[in-house]
Design an enzyme around this catalytic site. Structure first.
Site, PDB file in Angstrom:
ATOM      1  N   ASP A  29     -40.396 103.589  51.084  1.00 29.72           N
ATOM      2  CA  ASP A  29     -41.088 104.942  51.012  1.00 29.72           C
ATOM      3  C   ASP A  29     -42.712 104.703  50.649  1.00 29.72           C
ATOM      4  O   ASP A  29     -43.549 104.351  51.658  1.00 29.72           O
ATOM      5  CB  ASP A  29     -40.448 105.622  49.736  1.00 29.72           C
ATOM      6  CG  ASP A  29     -41.156 107.194  49.812  1.00 29.72           C
ATOM      7  OD1 ASP A  29     -41.994 107.450  50.739  1.00 29.72           O
ATOM      8  OD2 ASP A  29     -40.649 107.804  48.736  1.00 29.72           O
ATOM      9  N   HIS A  54     -41.226 117.708  57.201  1.00 28.39           N
ATOM     10  CA  HIS A  54     -41.850 116.847  56.101  1.00 28.39           C
ATOM     11  C   HIS A  54     -40.928 117.323  54.893  1.00 28.39           C
ATOM     12  O   HIS A  54     -40.752 116.475  54.071  1.00 28.39           O
ATOM     13  CB  HIS A  54     -43.389 117.383  56.036  1.00 28.39           C
ATOM     14  CG  HIS A  54     -43.775 116.514  54.456  1.00 28.39           C
ATOM     15  ND1 HIS A  54     -43.850 117.026  53.456  1.00 28.39           N
ATOM     16  CD2 HIS A  54     -44.507 115.446  54.548  1.00 28.39           C
ATOM     17  CE1 HIS A  54     -44.258 116.148  52.476  1.00 28.39           C
ATOM     18  NE2 HIS A  54     -44.749 115.333  53.092  1.00 28.39           N
ATOM     19  N   HIS A  86     -37.625 115.341  53.833  1.00 27.18           N
ATOM     20  CA  HIS A  86     -37.651 115.096  52.343  1.00 27.18           C
ATOM     21  C   HIS A  86     -36.858 116.181  51.748  1.00 27.18           C
ATOM     22  O   HIS A  86     -37.118 117.307  51.918  1.00 27.18           O
ATOM     23  CB  HIS A  86     -39.260 115.162  51.778  1.00 27.18           C
ATOM     24  CG  HIS A  86     -39.870 113.745  52.026  1.00 27.18           C
ATOM     25  ND1 HIS A  86     -41.159 113.954  52.636  1.00 27.18           N
ATOM     26  CD2 HIS A  86     -39.706 112.494  51.803  1.00 27.18           C
ATOM     27  CE1 HIS A  86     -41.790 112.823  52.867  1.00 27.18           C
ATOM     28  NE2 HIS A  86     -41.069 112.151  52.244  1.00 27.18           N
ATOM     29  N   HIS A 130     -34.389 111.174  49.728  1.00 31.05           N
ATOM     30  CA  HIS A 130     -34.524 111.252  48.169  1.00 31.05           C
ATOM     31  C   HIS A 130     -33.198 111.721  47.689  1.00 31.05           C
ATOM     32  O   HIS A 130     -32.259 111.356  47.042  1.00 31.05           O
ATOM     33  CB  HIS A 130     -35.861 111.946  47.707  1.00 31.05           C
ATOM     34  CG  HIS A 130     -36.963 111.281  48.069  1.00 31.05           C
ATOM     35  ND1 HIS A 130     -37.353 110.182  47.358  1.00 31.05           N
ATOM     36  CD2 HIS A 130     -38.081 111.754  48.515  1.00 31.05           C
ATOM     37  CE1 HIS A 130     -38.717 109.787  47.891  1.00 31.05           C
ATOM     38  NE2 HIS A 130     -38.969 110.774  48.585  1.00 31.05           N
ATOM     39  N   GLU A 182     -36.799 116.157  46.148  1.00 31.15           N
ATOM     40  CA  GLU A 182     -37.448 115.085  45.306  1.00 31.15           C
ATOM     41  C   GLU A 182     -38.018 115.525  43.885  1.00 31.15           C
ATOM     42  O   GLU A 182     -37.863 114.680  43.085  1.00 31.15           O
ATOM     43  CB  GLU A 182     -38.674 114.414  46.079  1.00 31.15           C
ATOM     44  CG  GLU A 182     -39.245 113.130  45.304  1.00 31.15           C
ATOM     45  CD  GLU A 182     -40.374 112.554  46.194  1.00 31.15           C
ATOM     46  OE1 GLU A 182     -40.802 113.073  47.113  1.00 31.15           O
ATOM     47  OE2 GLU A 182     -40.956 111.508  45.767  1.00 31.15           O
ATOM     48  N   ARG A 218     -41.393 122.320  51.563  1.00 36.72           N
ATOM     49  CA  ARG A 218     -42.669 122.953  51.075  1.00 36.72           C
ATOM     50  C   ARG A 218     -43.457 123.050  52.458  1.00 36.72           C
ATOM     51  O   ARG A 218     -44.426 123.908  52.510  1.00 36.72           O
ATOM     52  CB  ARG A 218     -43.480 122.099  50.169  1.00 36.72           C
ATOM     53  CG  ARG A 218     -42.776 122.111  48.687  1.00 36.72           C
ATOM     54  CD  ARG A 218     -43.545 120.965  47.912  1.00 36.72           C
ATOM     55  NE  ARG A 218     -43.057 119.724  47.993  1.00 36.72           N
ATOM     56  CZ  ARG A 218     -43.711 118.627  48.222  1.00 36.72           C
ATOM     57  NH1 ARG A 218     -44.941 118.836  48.629  1.00 36.72           N
ATOM     58  NH2 ARG A 218     -43.192 117.274  48.515  1.00 36.72           N
ATOM     59  N   HIS A 225     -37.142 104.641  55.143  1.00 34.22           N
ATOM     60  CA  HIS A 225     -38.227 105.766  54.797  1.00 34.22           C
ATOM     61  C   HIS A 225     -39.342 104.731  54.387  1.00 34.22           C
ATOM     62  O   HIS A 225     -39.421 104.259  53.349  1.00 34.22           O
ATOM     63  CB  HIS A 225     -37.607 106.589  53.616  1.00 34.22           C
ATOM     64  CG  HIS A 225     -38.597 107.652  53.393  1.00 34.22           C
ATOM     65  ND1 HIS A 225     -38.660 108.600  54.521  1.00 34.22           N
ATOM     66  CD2 HIS A 225     -39.390 107.965  52.334  1.00 34.22           C
ATOM     67  CE1 HIS A 225     -39.662 109.647  53.887  1.00 34.22           C
ATOM     68  NE2 HIS A 225     -40.112 109.147  52.780  1.00 34.22           N
ATOM     69  N   HIS A 243     -43.911 105.300  54.445  1.00 32.22           N
ATOM     70  CA  HIS A 243     -45.262 105.899  54.895  1.00 32.22           C
ATOM     71  C   HIS A 243     -46.168 104.534  54.829  1.00 32.22           C
ATOM     72  O   HIS A 243     -46.439 104.255  53.735  1.00 32.22           O
ATOM     73  CB  HIS A 243     -45.662 106.898  54.051  1.00 32.22           C
ATOM     74  CG  HIS A 243     -44.684 108.030  53.750  1.00 32.22           C
ATOM     75  ND1 HIS A 243     -44.283 108.984  54.681  1.00 32.22           N
ATOM     76  CD2 HIS A 243     -43.695 108.293  52.751  1.00 32.22           C
ATOM     77  CE1 HIS A 243     -43.402 109.627  53.926  1.00 32.22           C
ATOM     78  NE2 HIS A 243     -43.032 109.515  52.995  1.00 32.22           N
ATOM     79  N   TYR A 293     -47.109 111.312  59.246  1.00 33.74           N
ATOM     80  CA  TYR A 293     -47.647 112.698  58.938  1.00 33.74           C
ATOM     81  C   TYR A 293     -49.015 112.550  59.055  1.00 33.74           C
ATOM     82  O   TYR A 293     -49.625 113.580  59.117  1.00 33.74           O
ATOM     83  CB  TYR A 293     -47.015 113.446  57.781  1.00 33.74           C
ATOM     84  CG  TYR A 293     -47.352 112.885  56.385  1.00 33.74           C
ATOM     85  CD1 TYR A 293     -48.610 113.085  55.771  1.00 33.74           C
ATOM     86  CD2 TYR A 293     -46.226 112.015  55.854  1.00 33.74           C
ATOM     87  CE1 TYR A 293     -48.715 112.663  54.456  1.00 33.74           C
ATOM     88  CE2 TYR A 293     -46.586 111.395  54.713  1.00 33.74           C
ATOM     89  CZ  TYR A 293     -47.803 111.650  53.914  1.00 33.74           C
ATOM     90  OH  TYR A 293     -48.060 111.202  52.719  1.00 33.74           O
TER      91      TYR A 293
HETATM   92 ZN   LIG Z   1     -41.691 110.009  51.620  1.00 30.95          ZN
END
Ligand SMILES: [Zn+2]
Length: 439
Positions: free
Chosen positions: A316, A203, A228, A265, A231, A206, A56, A58, A118
């Site tokens: 992450d 994503h 995700h 997570h 989390e 949410r 994971h 970003h 993203y």
């Molecule tokens: Zn993440």
């Protein structure tokens, strides 16, 4: 055929002394006991482990390291800072930042990364001329840094579970609807399947309304699908309020979970959630250094593992890039939460460090004939590791002890140096223009 010899090699579930490894065409073709190296052998110092999988990432969050601790920022203020960094990036800037970040990963023994991507569009949300320009920049960055990438293109449609439109600062992340996202991802092709492959992500519950989740699952096909999950307690509360169920239950009913899926997570779960994740064969990506940095909480990693979920590890937001630290976080957080030691054995930690299957890479994560020649040699004579039992090196070593990294048979790091040169300079050159620009 290239032949390596090492005083210690991690084979199966433990350490064997004096091992010769033969590599040809990016694969391991022989592993044999050999009491000493002979002429022609390349000697790898310390202990050789299978290449690590960072499940994971970003990449752009690397620019936030050491910059989010003022005034005791919460998770949500951290997110504001993240939006500010995201707003500064274009494909050329992201290529530079991701190349340096992936080079840092290579230095840490990471041979494959799962990039949860993203940051798709221009700052105003309109697509680039090439709609996948940012995704292509990430694939190229991994190629330059010498590691494999699974680009997990993340569907991101809404600001919250009620389906509110993305906030202006989230527009770069967002496609107009799930069909537009799916059409864009269908255009995203890897030009070299040995080095890069395409997966998808939702994503979170949410950012992807329930009605769109089945289309994300369909777009994944047999490939990896990451999401995700739980989390923060606020995410659970919002999901309960909107759908009357937990994020895990919603993902399950929408067809998202399964053997190709990875829940990232998985911190705040119910007993039912754990059972569902296990029954569906879903993998877990624990991101311990991020979860502690953001005060997310300690997830039920041991319960998930006992239930049968494969446990993998991700750096992450890259508060640190050190898979030893992630592995220790898995065990040490368990110790604090349970009051017991030995929740995960060294062998279980090495397995978690090498979760390549979560990224769709077969034949990786083990040193055995026929497997990918991903080898990480870790010094046992540093100030940190000197005197440790090689079988417990995972409890002593850090990324700084990684000496040599071989990815698919290619040497990317030797003597602790990346083939690209000084990675600190690369990172500085990439981060300074982003962080000195006005927010
Ligand atoms: Zn993440």
């Amino acid at each position: 055929v290239i032949t390596y010899w090492a005083p210690y090699v991690w084979l199966g579930d433990g350490v064997r002394p004096d091992v010769r490894i033969q590599v040809y065409g990016g694969r391991i073709v022989a592993v044999e006991a050999a009491t000493s190296s002979v002429s022609g052998d390349q000697r790898l110092p310390g202990i050789v482990l299978p290449g690590f999988a960072n499940t994971h990432s970003h990449a752009f969050h690397r620019a936030l390291r050491g910059r989010t601790h003022d005034r005791g920022g919460t998770f949500w203020t951290w997110r504001e800072r993240m939006y500010q960094v995201a707003a500064q990036l274009d494909p050329a800037g992201y290529l530079a930042l991701a190349t340096a970040t992936y080079a840092e990963m290579a230095l840490a023994g990471i041979t494959a990364v799962g990039e949860f991507h993203y940051l798709h569009h221009q700052a105003d949300g309109s697509p680039y001329h090439e709609p996948n320009a940012m995704g292509h920049a990430l694939i190229e960055a991994a190629r330059r840094a010498g590691i494999r990438i699974t680009l997990l293109d993340a569907c991101y449609l809404s600001a919250d579970s009620t389906g509110r439109s993305p906030h202006p600062r989230q527009r770069r992340f967002s496609d107009p609807n799930v069909a537009a996202w799916s059409a864009r991802v269908a255009e995203l092709r890897s030009t070299d399947e040995r080095h890069a492959r395409i997966g998808v992500a939702a994503h979170s519950v949410r950012a992807v309304p329930a009605a769109a989740l089945p289309a994300v699952a369909a777009a994944a096909g047999d490939g990896p699908l990451h999401v995700h999950v739980s989390e923060q307690p606020a995410e659970n509360d919002e999901c309960q309020a909107t759908y009357g169920m937990s994020p895990t239950e919603l993902l399950h009913r929408s067809g998202v979970l399964g053997p190709g899926a990875t829940a990232v997570h998985a911190t705040h779960l119910t007993g039912t959630d754990i059972a569902v994740l296990a029954e569906t064969g879903t993998s877990i990506s624990i991101c311990g250094t991020t979860e502690r940095d953001l005060a997310d909480g300690i997830g039920p990693a041991r319960q998930l593992a006992d239930a049968g979920c494969p446990i993998t590890l991700g750096t992450d937001q890259h508060a640190v890039i050190d898979m030893f630290e992630e592995a220790r976080a898995l065990e040490m957080d368990e110790r604090l939460a349970s009051g017991e030691r030995g929740r995960f054995s060294p062998a279980q930690l090495v397995t978690a460090m090498t979760g390549h299957a979560s990224l769709g890479w077969d034949g990786a994560g083990r040193i055995a004939t026929g497997c990918r020649a991903d080898l990480v040699s870790v010094r046992l004579d540093s100030a940190r590791t000197a005197g440790c039992d090689p079988a417990q090196a995972v409890f002593a070593a850090t990324a700084a002890d990684v000496d040599t990294v071989i990815v698919d048979g290619r040497v990317v790091v030797r003597g602790g140096r990346h083939t690209l040169g000084d990675v600190g300079s690369l990172l500085l050159a990439a981060i300074e223009p982003i962080c000195t620009a006005p927010a």
